[in-house]
Design a protein around this motif. Sequence first.
Motif, mmCIF file in Angstrom:
data_model
loop_
_atom_site.group_PDB
_atom_site.id
_atom_site.type_symbol
_atom_site.label_atom_id
_atom_site.label_comp_id
_atom_site.label_asym_id
_atom_site.label_seq_id
_atom_site.Cartn_x
_atom_site.Cartn_y
_atom_site.Cartn_z
ATOM 1 N N ARG A 157 -81.047 -10.002 -29.208
ATOM 2 C CA ARG A 157 -80.259 -10.825 -28.123
ATOM 3 C C ARG A 157 -81.047 -11.283 -26.951
ATOM 4 O O ARG A 157 -81.016 -12.272 -26.437
ATOM 5 C CB ARG A 157 -78.758 -10.348 -27.586
ATOM 6 N N ASP A 158 -81.929 -10.409 -26.388
ATOM 7 C CA ASP A 158 -82.690 -10.590 -25.368
ATOM 8 C C ASP A 158 -83.811 -11.694 -25.970
ATOM 9 O O ASP A 158 -84.406 -12.593 -25.017
ATOM 10 C CB ASP A 158 -83.404 -9.202 -24.830
ATOM 11 N N ARG A 159 -84.218 -11.257 -27.093
ATOM 12 C CA ARG A 159 -85.444 -12.364 -27.776
ATOM 13 C C ARG A 159 -84.914 -13.826 -27.804
ATOM 14 O O ARG A 159 -85.341 -14.820 -27.438
ATOM 15 C CB ARG A 159 -86.010 -11.856 -28.738
ATOM 16 N N ILE A 160 -83.437 -13.690 -28.279
ATOM 17 C CA ILE A 160 -82.847 -15.107 -28.605
ATOM 18 C C ILE A 160 -82.712 -15.689 -27.306
ATOM 19 O O ILE A 160 -83.083 -16.921 -27.221
ATOM 20 C CB ILE A 160 -81.517 -14.771 -29.474
ATOM 21 N N ALA A 161 -82.185 -14.860 -26.452
ATOM 22 C CA ALA A 161 -81.973 -15.680 -24.857
ATOM 23 C C ALA A 161 -82.933 -16.271 -24.312
ATOM 24 O O ALA A 161 -83.066 -17.372 -23.791
ATOM 25 C CB ALA A 161 -81.103 -14.478 -23.902
ATOM 26 N N ARG A 162 -84.046 -15.523 -24.561
ATOM 27 C CA ARG A 162 -85.524 -16.129 -23.987
ATOM 28 C C ARG A 162 -85.895 -17.383 -24.781
ATOM 29 O O ARG A 162 -86.385 -18.447 -24.036
ATOM 30 C CB ARG A 162 -86.562 -15.108 -23.917
#
Length: 307
Positions: free
Chosen positions: A299-304
């Motif tokens: 999710r962190d990667r996707i949000a970035r």
Amino acid sequence: MTTAVAARLRLPPRMADFSRRGFRTDLPAQRAVLERHARNFLAGFNLAVRSWREPHEPLSRVDGEERGFAYEGAAMFAGLLDLATAGRARALDRLLAGPGDAYAHLVHVGAGWLFTAARVPVVPRLPGTSLLRWLAVDGSGFGEVYFGGTPALLRRAARTPGAVWQARLAGCGRALWFAQSACPSGVAEVIGRTPPVARPQLWSGVGLAAAYAGAVDEAARTELLDLVGRHRAHFAQGVVFAAGARVRSGIVPRHTRDTCAQVLGVTAEEAARWADEACADLLDSPDVRAYLEWKARLRDRIARDLS
């Protein structure tokens, strides 16, 4: 249950009939796609009943895009057989060996159906990585809603939050995709009736189902992205999980590729690489918190990438 008794088990095709399940039936095209997946799950279970010692050859005859569902069904039987024989049959080991490794995600999910079918309160320790065993909890959530419908989902969502509860809710969200015949507004309406704390994990499961099982076009995916709102990263994480499973099998349907492109802006192969990289140092952890950390990293990667 002995192996002789198990050999007489069969799951009837009517179990895939959405009208019998009380699922949504006013979207015939979507219903037809999802019922086909359910029928292949049942076919996989019944193939495993007949050939549990050597399951891969009959499973290889299932259509390539449907084979994951058949392996999932075969794993439900294998899990039940291992439970009945205290592991002596080694049916899950056999299923994960050789060609079955390409369907490791689906085998773990399918083994989780025994939580629902046999009311088993423990997470099975399957061969392979410790991390993937928590997909069995996801599978249990799917089975809970597939057999119990929306009322079962609402009951589960209302329970006291916890780590295993989160893992199970994602499976409930996947099953909701089937129960609502892939209707974006129907899915969102049901999720909107759950406590806010439950909604992110439910949307994660919906994303996985939309990308793995499909049944919708670009316009419906656009509607989903509008409805998911602030839970888009959870929805997209489910898409990444679906890509990982499909790419590992070597057979990636058009709907999976299209969903990855529309939701993530990358190919299915790139999304699968994200999934592998995010869990590289977590694979041997038996803790459910490692499984949830895997999702959080994605999710962190996707949000970035989506910002």
